[in-house]
Every structure is written in structure tokens, then in C-alpha cells.
Design an enzyme around this catalytic site. Structure first.
Site, short mmCIF file in Angstrom:
data_model
loop_
_atom_site.label_atom_id
_atom_site.label_comp_id
_atom_site.label_asym_id
_atom_site.label_seq_id
_atom_site.Cartn_x
_atom_site.Cartn_y
_atom_site.Cartn_z
CB CYS A 156 82.62 -70.51 72.35
SG CYS A 156 81.44 -69.04 71.85
C1 COA Z 1 71.13 -71.67 67.12
C2 COA Z 1 69.11 -72.98 67.25
C3 COA Z 1 68.85 -72.36 68.42
C4 COA Z 1 68.82 -73.40 66.11
O1 COA Z 1 67.37 -73.78 66.48
P1 COA Z 1 67.19 -74.87 65.92
O2 COA Z 1 66.60 -75.92 66.30
O3 COA Z 1 68.29 -75.89 65.03
O4 COA Z 1 66.39 -74.63 64.54
P2 COA Z 1 66.23 -74.89 62.94
O5 COA Z 1 67.63 -73.93 62.55
O6 COA Z 1 66.43 -76.40 62.49
O7 COA Z 1 65.18 -73.92 62.22
C5 COA Z 1 64.45 -75.08 62.85
C6 COA Z 1 63.01 -74.34 61.56
O8 COA Z 1 62.37 -72.65 62.85
C7 COA Z 1 62.50 -71.58 61.38
N1 COA Z 1 63.35 -70.17 62.57
C8 COA Z 1 64.76 -69.93 62.68
N2 COA Z 1 65.13 -69.12 62.84
C9 COA Z 1 63.88 -69.08 63.72
C10 COA Z 1 63.17 -67.22 64.29
N3 COA Z 1 64.04 -66.49 64.92
N4 COA Z 1 62.11 -67.48 64.49
C11 COA Z 1 60.88 -68.28 64.08
N5 COA Z 1 61.75 -69.44 62.99
C12 COA Z 1 62.97 -69.81 62.93
C13 COA Z 1 63.42 -72.48 60.82
O9 COA Z 1 63.43 -71.58 59.32
C14 COA Z 1 63.20 -74.03 60.19
O10 COA Z 1 62.19 -73.51 59.68
P3 COA Z 1 61.87 -75.21 58.66
O11 COA Z 1 61.50 -76.40 59.73
O12 COA Z 1 60.68 -74.65 57.97
O13 COA Z 1 63.13 -75.31 57.61
C15 COA Z 1 70.62 -74.36 67.29
O14 COA Z 1 70.28 -75.15 66.17
C16 COA Z 1 71.11 -73.92 67.88
O15 COA Z 1 71.59 -73.86 69.63
N6 COA Z 1 73.01 -74.71 68.19
C17 COA Z 1 73.59 -74.79 68.69
C18 COA Z 1 75.07 -73.82 68.18
C19 COA Z 1 74.59 -72.13 68.91
O16 COA Z 1 74.43 -72.08 69.67
N7 COA Z 1 76.41 -72.04 68.51
C20 COA Z 1 76.64 -71.20 69.18
C21 COA Z 1 78.11 -71.53 68.93
S1 COA Z 1 78.90 -71.74 69.76
#
Ligand code: COA
Length: 373
Positions: A156
Site C-alpha cells: 500500500c
Molecule cells: C478489517 C476491519 C475493517 C475489520 O473491522 P474490526 O472492527 O476490526 O472487525 P473484526 O474483524 O474485529 O470483527 C468484529 C466482528 O464482526 C464480525 N465480522 C467480520 N466480518 C464481518 C462481515 N463482513 N459482516 C458481518 N460481521 C462481520 C467478526 O466475526 C467479529 O465478530 P465477533 O466479535 O463475534 O468475533 C478493520 O480491522 C480494519 O480496517 N483494519 C485495518 C486494516 C486494513 O484495512 N488493512 C488493509 C491493508 S492496508
């Protein structure tokens, strides 16, 4: 030493949009089919049932509302779940080359240059379509540019890292006018069948002309005051696809051969790194974050950008100070901060300062401080 300026940018926007509703519908159909197929194993407790995705989660967790893609039908086909691209012959322009040439022509027009003015082409992206010949050399040839070209990949942060190479080339005199292209066909390396990440990426290509101030004629020039790059190894974002796969007898379609990440970990670790990086870069140039008129930040997650901006200036992003494009483009890997710069700079005035900053796999962070001429 000649001063380096950004004198034009261009954007290739793919023809198709996938909304979150369409994406989730396709994913949930795929998951339902999988659960039906594996019903017995699930009933025996040998396999976990796939969980459904949701539009609400995607928008709340990421801020992404839609993404552009080059090919849509394959991605939304629950029996496929990845784009359908036709293989091209060696005598045809490759797909990466095609979108790069489109964005490059727009950047050249914006800078008031022709391909003959270009003497270096850097193709910087999170993935290259093939090993060799370098994409940059194909793009150089398709445009009719001279000089030299090479590919580089810092995931990225590929664009900002390429900007520093371009600035250095101009300052050292090894090139007078550099074309940086960031063709990001993320749809081909995203795992659309994984609920945790299927919403993250979109396709796009950005192009930027960085040239000597002595040759620049564009009405919209941005002096590059400084660049700062940093890397710190992490496995939290990883893709194991590569030329060793065959010799390792590993499955080329296994999950680890597409994008995967520990999203939470990335979020927590990269936010402080990026904020500290920008702060240190500005401090080294005797500048304060509050003096910045605009932050063109990497577009991965709304919450990450909010926290970074809060740490830097105590403000919320969006609108004026740190415009967001991820709601419409999603995460476009290295192109994200360049799209923001491309779309949100027309209102700045001579003397206004800003920072283009990327962060991502590696980890890698790159910042470019610019001043409107
Ligand atoms: C990826 C990202 C959006 C996920 O958001 P998050 O708030 O961390 O979400 P989590 O992965 O912890 O999941 C939270 C919950 O939602 C659920 N969940 C995950 N994907 C889901 C989806 N598509 N739909 C519904 N629920 C979902 C998970 O199972 C989890 O449930 P639980 O709490 O019962 O275990 C976030 O971590 C992020 O943007 N990180 C930055 C990294 C990035 O973007 N990198 C790209 C390369 S630079």
C-alpha cells in the site's frame, strides 16, 4: 540541485461499481451454497458453518460503501467469486499496462507534457501482473516514452515510495520528468470468499508526473519539500503467492495465496506508527501538523484516518482537512492517497502545505510534504 515538482495527476476509474448490498448478497449466496454442500460435516460438528456478511458491519467497521472493479460478473457469481479476465497474447498490451496507459495519458495532459518528455517510468503497485518484462517497460513502450523504467512493490505504500525515487531522480539529474503509475487490480488478489475481508478493496489506477521545476509549465504545480519512508517487518498483512509456489508443491489456490490480514492488529499497530511518522517528518522540517492545510491519507479505514488525524491535530477527518475517498473507491492499495490528492487539491492556494501519506503491508509508511506553487 533541481527542485522537484508534482505537475499533474491522472486517474483511471474502472467501469463497474459493486455496492455493499450487491457484494453482501453474492457473498451470502456463496456461503449458503457452501453450507448446503457441507451440511453433513457441519451437522457432525466436523466443520463450522459459514457466517453471513452484512452491509451494516461493513459500513460501520470500514466506512466503505462501494468499490469500482474492472470486471464484476465473476466477483458476484457465487460459483466463482473472483473476476473473469481474458488471457491476452504476448503481442497485446497487458491489462495492468492498459489501465496505467489510460491514467498516464490523463496525467500527461494535466501536466502539459507529451510522452516524449518522459525519461523514466516507475510502475509501483501492490501486485505485478507477471514477473518480467517489467510492467514499467511495457508502459514506457506503449506510451512512446524514452529513458528507463522499473517496477517496485511496497504494497500500500508503493506510490509514496515511488514518489521519493522520482524526486531523487529529478534532483540527481538521472531523469528530468518521471511518470509514476499505480495500477491496482486488487480484485484479482482479494479473497472475495472471506467474510472478514471481502469488502476491503477496489480497482483503480493513478498516475503522477514528477519533474524538474525548470521544465514544469503546468498551472498546478506542487513543490515536493520532503519525503520520508519507513518500514518495519510484520506478518499481519500477507500474501504468499509467488514464483516459489510450484517448486514448494503448495496449492496455488490455497487461502494464503491471496490477501489476508489480522485487521484489528493492523489497525492498532499502524495508527500510532503513521501518526508518529508524519509528526516526526514535519518536525524534521520545522513544521507543525496544524500548519498543514490538507492531509491526503491512505484510504484503508475511516476509523484509522480519524484516529491519525486526532493524534496529529485533534480533529475529525472528512471534508476539508483529510478528505475521504474510501467510501466510493474502497481501499485501492497504493493508489488511495493519490486519488485523494487528485480529487481534493483544486481549492488550495499558493503557499498552502499538505502531506500525502500511505501506510500498509510491510509494514510500510511513506510521507510526502508538498507546497502549492
Ligand atoms: C478489517 C476491519 C475493517 C475489520 O473491522 P474490526 O472492527 O476490526 O472487525 P473484526 O474483524 O474485529 O470483527 C468484529 C466482528 O464482526 C464480525 N465480522 C467480520 N466480518 C464481518 C462481515 N463482513 N459482516 C458481518 N460481521 C462481520 C467478526 O466475526 C467479529 O465478530 P465477533 O466479535 O463475534 O468475533 C478493520 O480491522 C480494519 O480496517 N483494519 C485495518 C486494516 C486494513 O484495512 N488493512 C488493509 C491493508 S492496508
Amino acid at each position: 540541485m533541481p527542485q522537484a515538482v508534482i505537475s499533474g495527476t491522472g486517474l483511471y476509474q474502472p467501469p463497474h461499481v459493486i455496492t455493499n448490498a450487491e457484494l453482501v448478497e453474492a457473498f451470502n449466496r456463496y456461503a449458503t451454497l457452501q453450507n448446503e454442500k457441507n451440511a453433513d460435516a457441519i451437522a457432525r460438528g466436523e466443520q463450522a458453518a459459514m457466517t453471513m456478511s452484512s452491509v451494516e458491519f461493513i459500513e460501520k467497521a470500514s466506512g466503505i460503501k462501494q468499490r469500482y472493479v474492472i470486471e464484476k460478473s465473476g466477483v458476484l457469481d457465487p460459483l466463482r467469486m473472483y473476476p473473469r479476465f481474458e488471457e491476452r497474447g504476448d503481442d497485446q498490451l497487458s491489462l495492468m499496462g492498459e489501465i496505467a496507459v489510460d491514467a498516464a495519458r490523463k496525467a500527461l495532459a494535466a501536466a502539459g507534457k507529451t510522452a516524449a518528455d518522459i525519461d523514466a517510468v516507475f510502475c509501483a503497485a501492490a501486485n505485478m501482473q507477471r514477473a518480467y518484462p517489467a510492467m514499467a517497460v511495457e508502459i514506457q513502450n506503449a506510451l512512446g516514452a524514452g529513458g528507463y523504467g522499473f517496477d517496485m512493490n511496497v504494497a500500500c505504500s508503493s506510490a509514496t515510495f515511488a514518489f521519493e525515487q522520482a524526486v531523487n531522480a529529478v534532483r540527481s539529474g538521472s531523469a528530468r520528468c518521471v511518470l509514476v503509475v499505480n495500477p491496482e487490480i486488487t480484485s484479482a488478489h482479494l479473497e472475495w470468499r472471506d467474510r472478514d475481508c471481502h469488502f476491503i478493496f477496489g480497482d483503480v489506477c493513478t498516475a503522477t508526473i514528477i519533474e524538474s521545476a525548470e521544465t514544469a509549465t503546468s498551472a498546478d504545480q506542487w513543490e515536493v519539500l520532503g519525503t520520508k519512508l519507513a518500514t518495519q517487518f510484520s506478518n499481519a498483512i500477507r500474501n504468499n503467492f509467488g514464483f516459489m509456489n510450484r517448486s514448494e508443491d503448495s496449492d496455488p489456490l490455497a487461502r494464503d495465496k491471496t490477501f489476508r490480514q489480522e485487521g484489528r492488529k493492523v489497525f492498532k499497530e499502524v495508527v500510532p506508527l503513521a501518526a508518529a511518522h508524519i509528526e516526526a517528518h514535519l518536525a524534521a522540517m520545522n513544521l507543525e501538523p496544524t500548519q498543514m492545510r490538507r492531509f491526503w491519507l491512505h484510504q484503508a479505514n475511516l476509523g484509522m484516518n480519524q484516529l491519525i488525524l486526532k493524534k496529529l491535530v485533534g480533529a475529525e477527518p472528512g471534508g476539508d482537512l483529510a478528505p475521504l475517498v474510501l467510501d466510493t473507491y474502497a481501499n485501492t492499495a497504493s493508489a488511495g492517497s493519490v486519488i485523494a490528492f487528485h480529487e481534493y487539491r483544486g481549492d488550495l492556494k499558493s503557499g498552502d502545505l499538505g502531506v500525502i501519506c500511505s501506510f500498509g503491508a510491510g509494514y510500510s509508511i511513506g510521507s510526502v510534504i508538498v507546497r502549492k506553487k
